[in-house]
Enzyme design. Structure first.
Site, PDB file in Angstrom:
ATOM      1  N   THR A   1      -8.689  -5.094   2.806  1.00  0.00           N
ATOM      2  CA  THR A   1      -8.151  -5.187   4.304  1.00  0.00           C
ATOM      3  C   THR A   1      -9.605  -5.441   4.898  1.00  0.00           C
ATOM      4  O   THR A   1     -10.695  -5.318   4.438  1.00  0.00           O
ATOM      5  CB  THR A   1      -7.764  -3.854   4.734  1.00  0.00           C
ATOM      6  OG1 THR A   1      -8.193  -3.709   6.366  1.00  0.00           O
ATOM      7  CG2 THR A   1      -8.807  -2.828   4.045  1.00  0.00           C
ATOM      8  N   ASP A   2      -9.546  -6.244   6.148  1.00  0.00           N
ATOM      9  CA  ASP A   2     -10.704  -6.404   6.872  1.00  0.00           C
ATOM     10  C   ASP A   2     -11.561  -5.111   7.222  1.00  0.00           C
ATOM     11  O   ASP A   2     -12.714  -5.287   7.701  1.00  0.00           O
ATOM     12  CB  ASP A   2     -10.494  -7.381   8.051  1.00  0.00           C
ATOM     13  CG  ASP A   2      -9.478  -6.746   9.107  1.00  0.00           C
ATOM     14  OD1 ASP A   2      -9.064  -5.505   9.011  1.00  0.00           O
ATOM     15  OD2 ASP A   2      -9.246  -7.512  10.005  1.00  0.00           O
ATOM     16  N   GLU A   3     -10.968  -4.053   7.033  1.00  0.00           N
ATOM     17  CA  GLU A   3     -11.537  -3.034   7.487  1.00  0.00           C
ATOM     18  C   GLU A   3     -12.713  -2.353   6.663  1.00  0.00           C
ATOM     19  O   GLU A   3     -13.614  -1.644   7.153  1.00  0.00           O
ATOM     20  CB  GLU A   3     -10.482  -1.723   7.839  1.00  0.00           C
ATOM     21  CG  GLU A   3      -9.404  -2.263   9.021  1.00  0.00           C
ATOM     22  CD  GLU A   3      -8.522  -1.071   9.292  1.00  0.00           C
ATOM     23  OE1 GLU A   3      -8.975   0.138   9.261  1.00  0.00           O
ATOM     24  OE2 GLU A   3      -7.477  -1.421   9.778  1.00  0.00           O
TER      25      GLU A   3
ATOM     26  N   TYR B   1      -9.784   5.721   5.455  1.00  0.00           N
ATOM     27  CA  TYR B   1      -8.736   4.987   4.810  1.00  0.00           C
ATOM     28  C   TYR B   1      -9.824   3.705   4.366  1.00  0.00           C
ATOM     29  O   TYR B   1      -9.663   3.031   3.329  1.00  0.00           O
ATOM     30  CB  TYR B   1      -7.999   4.459   5.886  1.00  0.00           C
ATOM     31  CG  TYR B   1      -7.426   3.010   5.725  1.00  0.00           C
ATOM     32  CD1 TYR B   1      -6.556   2.961   4.498  1.00  0.00           C
ATOM     33  CD2 TYR B   1      -7.611   2.046   6.436  1.00  0.00           C
ATOM     34  CE1 TYR B   1      -5.844   1.555   4.355  1.00  0.00           C
ATOM     35  CE2 TYR B   1      -7.063   0.607   6.172  1.00  0.00           C
ATOM     36  CZ  TYR B   1      -6.118   0.496   5.081  1.00  0.00           C
ATOM     37  OH  TYR B   1      -5.700  -0.773   4.949  1.00  0.00           O
TER      38      TYR B   1
ATOM     39  N   LYS C   1     -10.193   2.272   0.419  1.00  0.00           N
ATOM     40  CA  LYS C   1      -9.792   0.612   0.311  1.00  0.00           C
ATOM     41  C   LYS C   1     -11.296  -0.002  -0.361  1.00  0.00           C
ATOM     42  O   LYS C   1     -11.152  -0.892  -1.330  1.00  0.00           O
ATOM     43  CB  LYS C   1      -9.497  -0.031   1.425  1.00  0.00           C
ATOM     44  CG  LYS C   1      -8.099   0.325   1.806  1.00  0.00           C
ATOM     45  CD  LYS C   1      -6.961   0.179   0.716  1.00  0.00           C
ATOM     46  CE  LYS C   1      -6.512  -1.463   0.735  1.00  0.00           C
ATOM     47  NZ  LYS C   1      -5.511  -1.552  -0.178  1.00  0.00           N
TER      48      LYS C   1
HETATM   49  P1  NAD Z   1       2.780   0.815   3.861  1.00  0.00           P
HETATM   50  O1  NAD Z   1       2.175   2.291   4.149  1.00  0.00           O
HETATM   51  O2  NAD Z   1       3.715   0.391   5.014  1.00  0.00           O
HETATM   52  O3  NAD Z   1       3.330   0.744   2.577  1.00  0.00           O
HETATM   53  C1  NAD Z   1       2.553   1.408   1.323  1.00  0.00           C
HETATM   54  C2  NAD Z   1       3.378   1.607  -0.020  1.00  0.00           C
HETATM   55  O4  NAD Z   1       2.974   1.952  -1.098  1.00  0.00           O
HETATM   56  C3  NAD Z   1       4.661   2.546   0.513  1.00  0.00           C
HETATM   57  O5  NAD Z   1       6.051   1.802  -0.013  1.00  0.00           O
HETATM   58  C4  NAD Z   1       4.326   3.707  -0.382  1.00  0.00           C
HETATM   59  O6  NAD Z   1       5.507   4.414  -0.741  1.00  0.00           O
HETATM   60  C5  NAD Z   1       3.529   3.004  -1.486  1.00  0.00           C
HETATM   61  N1  NAD Z   1       2.815   4.040  -2.142  1.00  0.00           N
HETATM   62  C6  NAD Z   1       1.889   4.810  -1.521  1.00  0.00           C
HETATM   63  N2  NAD Z   1       1.397   5.693  -2.642  1.00  0.00           N
HETATM   64  C7  NAD Z   1       1.645   5.206  -3.662  1.00  0.00           C
HETATM   65  C8  NAD Z   1       1.254   5.462  -5.092  1.00  0.00           C
HETATM   66  N3  NAD Z   1       0.450   6.529  -5.386  1.00  0.00           N
HETATM   67  N4  NAD Z   1       1.974   4.739  -6.029  1.00  0.00           N
HETATM   68  C9  NAD Z   1       2.697   3.971  -5.904  1.00  0.00           C
HETATM   69  N5  NAD Z   1       3.171   3.485  -4.579  1.00  0.00           N
HETATM   70  C10 NAD Z   1       2.802   4.134  -3.441  1.00  0.00           C
HETATM   71  O7  NAD Z   1       1.343  -0.221   3.895  1.00  0.00           O
HETATM   72  P2  NAD Z   1       1.208  -1.547   4.504  1.00  0.00           P
HETATM   73  O8  NAD Z   1       0.935  -1.569   5.671  1.00  0.00           O
HETATM   74  O9  NAD Z   1       2.464  -2.543   3.919  1.00  0.00           O
HETATM   75  O10 NAD Z   1      -0.111  -2.241   3.518  1.00  0.00           O
HETATM   76  C11 NAD Z   1       0.325  -2.611   2.428  1.00  0.00           C
HETATM   77  C12 NAD Z   1      -1.276  -2.852   1.694  1.00  0.00           C
HETATM   78  O11 NAD Z   1      -1.842  -3.952   2.408  1.00  0.00           O
HETATM   79  C13 NAD Z   1      -2.286  -1.696   1.540  1.00  0.00           C
HETATM   80  O12 NAD Z   1      -2.957  -1.977   0.369  1.00  0.00           O
HETATM   81  C14 NAD Z   1      -3.116  -2.094   2.934  1.00  0.00           C
HETATM   82  O13 NAD Z   1      -4.235  -1.305   2.531  1.00  0.00           O
HETATM   83  C15 NAD Z   1      -3.073  -3.534   3.094  1.00  0.00           C
HETATM   84  N6  NAD Z   1      -3.480  -4.161   4.329  1.00  0.00           N
HETATM   85  C16 NAD Z   1      -2.621  -3.513   5.293  1.00  0.00           C
HETATM   86  C17 NAD Z   1      -2.813  -4.250   6.671  1.00  0.00           C
HETATM   87  C18 NAD Z   1      -1.769  -3.811   7.600  1.00  0.00           C
HETATM   88  O14 NAD Z   1      -2.000  -4.276   8.846  1.00  0.00           O
HETATM   89  N7  NAD Z   1      -0.772  -3.134   7.638  1.00  0.00           N
HETATM   90  C19 NAD Z   1      -3.578  -5.010   6.940  1.00  0.00           C
HETATM   91  C20 NAD Z   1      -4.644  -5.548   5.670  1.00  0.00           C
HETATM   92  C21 NAD Z   1      -4.380  -4.940   4.512  1.00  0.00           C
HETATM   93  P1  TYD Z   2      -3.464   0.470  14.001  1.00  0.00           P
HETATM   94  O1  TYD Z   2      -1.775  -0.179  13.934  1.00  0.00           O
HETATM   95  O2  TYD Z   2      -3.214   2.028  13.590  1.00  0.00           O
HETATM   96  O3  TYD Z   2      -4.177  -0.216  12.981  1.00  0.00           O
HETATM   97  P2  TYD Z   2      -5.819  -0.241  12.577  1.00  0.00           P
HETATM   98  O4  TYD Z   2      -6.263   0.845  12.802  1.00  0.00           O
HETATM   99  O5  TYD Z   2      -5.550  -0.290  11.059  1.00  0.00           O
HETATM  100  O6  TYD Z   2      -6.301  -1.185  13.130  1.00  0.00           O
HETATM  101  O7  TYD Z   2      -4.348   0.688  15.104  1.00  0.00           O
HETATM  102  C1  TYD Z   2      -4.329  -1.005  15.792  1.00  0.00           C
HETATM  103  C2  TYD Z   2      -5.097  -0.741  17.249  1.00  0.00           C
HETATM  104  O8  TYD Z   2      -4.486   0.043  18.029  1.00  0.00           O
HETATM  105  C3  TYD Z   2      -6.418   0.175  16.964  1.00  0.00           C
HETATM  106  O9  TYD Z   2      -7.515  -0.407  17.638  1.00  0.00           O
HETATM  107  C4  TYD Z   2      -6.167   1.716  17.213  1.00  0.00           C
HETATM  108  C5  TYD Z   2      -4.944   1.335  18.389  1.00  0.00           C
HETATM  109  N1  TYD Z   2      -3.991   2.315  18.578  1.00  0.00           N
HETATM  110  C6  TYD Z   2      -3.761   3.075  20.111  1.00  0.00           C
HETATM  111  O10 TYD Z   2      -4.520   2.772  20.865  1.00  0.00           O
HETATM  112  N2  TYD Z   2      -2.842   4.039  19.908  1.00  0.00           N
HETATM  113  C7  TYD Z   2      -2.140   4.509  18.770  1.00  0.00           C
HETATM  114  O11 TYD Z   2      -1.284   5.158  19.092  1.00  0.00           O
HETATM  115  C8  TYD Z   2      -2.093   3.764  17.593  1.00  0.00           C
HETATM  116  C9  TYD Z   2      -1.345   4.197  16.569  1.00  0.00           C
HETATM  117  C10 TYD Z   2      -3.207   2.778  17.514  1.00  0.00           C
END
Ligand code: NAD
Ligand code: TYD
Length: 341
Positions: A126-128, A150, A154
């Protein structure tokens, strides 16, 4: 590459990636391992359930015996690791699972992959991991300064991947994706939370001044970007994967309300998130140089996403009435009570 293990394939991006791979790569078998935590949902994979090139195993990536069993049963030669605890606010409330899955789980997959001599390991990062940036954009060589439990977890997983490449010569790639949106996103994240709350005329708890900036990436672009890096990234390579759509939270919130024809009065400024990163921004020139670009334009993808949640209440209503309620109470009850005070 034939038998690809997709971890976390029942989650938001993982499930979209499974769909993308089955549709675009007819020679691969896609094997999912997912623990089915609160975020994992078999409804996300319903459309592919009968596909003969797909298999599902419930399991924890930190459970070595289970991982070995699946590697052997399916002759796994490639891993794409999505499995993670993924929500910043939950990591602030309860960090334990983040260490177990995002750090230890990644290590277990690497170790089993190394012993089995897999062809490639793709870590979905992630970019985070960079932390926050006021001006300019992060490049892949910049230091990692994660600010939340988090993002620190990561970064820990990602650094193990680096070590396996450097030490054991394992073929690895890393993608650092930006904030992703689209269908099947668990409604704890800001877009699906605000859209589904607005549909029900509930308050939208906006943290702080709403002037935080996120770079938005449509989920199908995130999937295609990962597929591109998996096939074309160099071993040991790290690639920023962003949509190039930097927006203030407040502006995205206004746009979502407009699409739903709901009033701005639903926006409720609440106490900010602890350690809240102000701005994310990625320089994606390395990924562009190997031939990938996002296909979706932000405004139309946002409109399409809002429409998906309007049309698919069957998907999110059961989620919001389940475990989610306890989390919502813990995360927002006090904040909403104090709003405006
Ligand atoms: P999500 O929370 O929707 O899905 C995570 C999945 O992983 C779920 O299906 C959960 O059951 C499974 N899981 C959790 N713990 C597990 C374990 N111990 N063993 C097997 N499965 C397990 O997450 P997402 O938003 O789809 O993110 C997926 C990946 O992308 C993550 O690695 C996250 O860090 C990365 N990512 C997400 C975003 C975003 O904006 N959502 C951005 C950049 C990177
Ligand atoms: P989020 O979707 O939790 O993603 P991330 O923290 O990984 O960037 O949040 C996106 C942005 O929205 C972040 O700046 C936090 C803000 N946010 C709110 O203002 N209110 C909320 O209830 C949530 C969940 C996020």
């Amino acid at each position: 590459m034939k038998n690809i293990l997709v971890t976390g394939g029942a989650g938001f991006i993982g499930a979209n990636f499974v769909h993308y791979m089955l549709n675009n790569y007819p020679d691969y078998k896609i094997v999912v391992i997912d623990k089915l935590t609160y975020a994992g949902n078999m409804d996300n994979l319903k459309e592919v359930a009968d596909n003969p090139r797909y298999a599902f195993y419930q399991g924890d990536i930190a459970d070595r015996a289970r991982v070995e069993e699946i590697f052997d049963a399916e002759n796994i030669d490639t891993v794409v690791n999505f499995a993670a605890e993924s929500h910043v606010d939950r990591s602030i409330l309860t960090p334990d699972a983040f260490i177990m899955t995002d750090v230890v789980g990644t290590y277990v997959l690497l170790e089993v992959g190394r012993q089995r001599g897999i062809e490639r390991f793709h870590q979905v990062s992630t970019d985070e991991v960079y932390g926050t940036i006021d001006e300019g954009s992060f490049k892949e060589g910049d230091p990692l300064e994660p600010n939340s439990p988090y993002s620190a977890a990561k970064a820990g997983g990602e650094l193990q991947v680096r070590a396996y490449n450097e030490t054991y010569g394992m073929d690895t790639v890393v993608s650092r994706g930006s904030n992703t949106f689209g269908p099947y996103q668990y409604p704890e994240k800001v877009m699906p939370l605000f859209i589904t709350n607005a549909i029900d005329d509930l308050p939208l708890p906006l943290y702080g001044d709403g002037k935080q900036v996120r770079d938005w990436l449509y989920v199908e672009d995130h999937a295609s970007g990962i597929a591109h890096i998996l096939h074309h990234g160099e071993s040991g390579g790290i690639y920023n994967l962003g949509g190039g759509n930097e927006r203030y939270n407040i502006d995205v919130t206004h746009q979502m309300l407009e699409h739903l024809d709901k009033p701005r009065s639903l926006i409720t400024p609440v106490e900010d998130r602890a350690g809240h990163d102000r701005r994310y921004s990625l320089d994606c020139s390395n990924l562009h140089a190997i031939g990938w670009k996002p296909a979706y334009e932000f405004e139309s993808a946002l409109e399409k996403t809002v429409k998906w949640y309007v049309d698919n209440e069957w998907w999110w209503r059961p989620i919001k009435s389940g475990e989610f309620k306890d989390f919502y109470e813990r995360q927002y009850a006090e904040r909403l009570k104090n709003a405006g005070k």
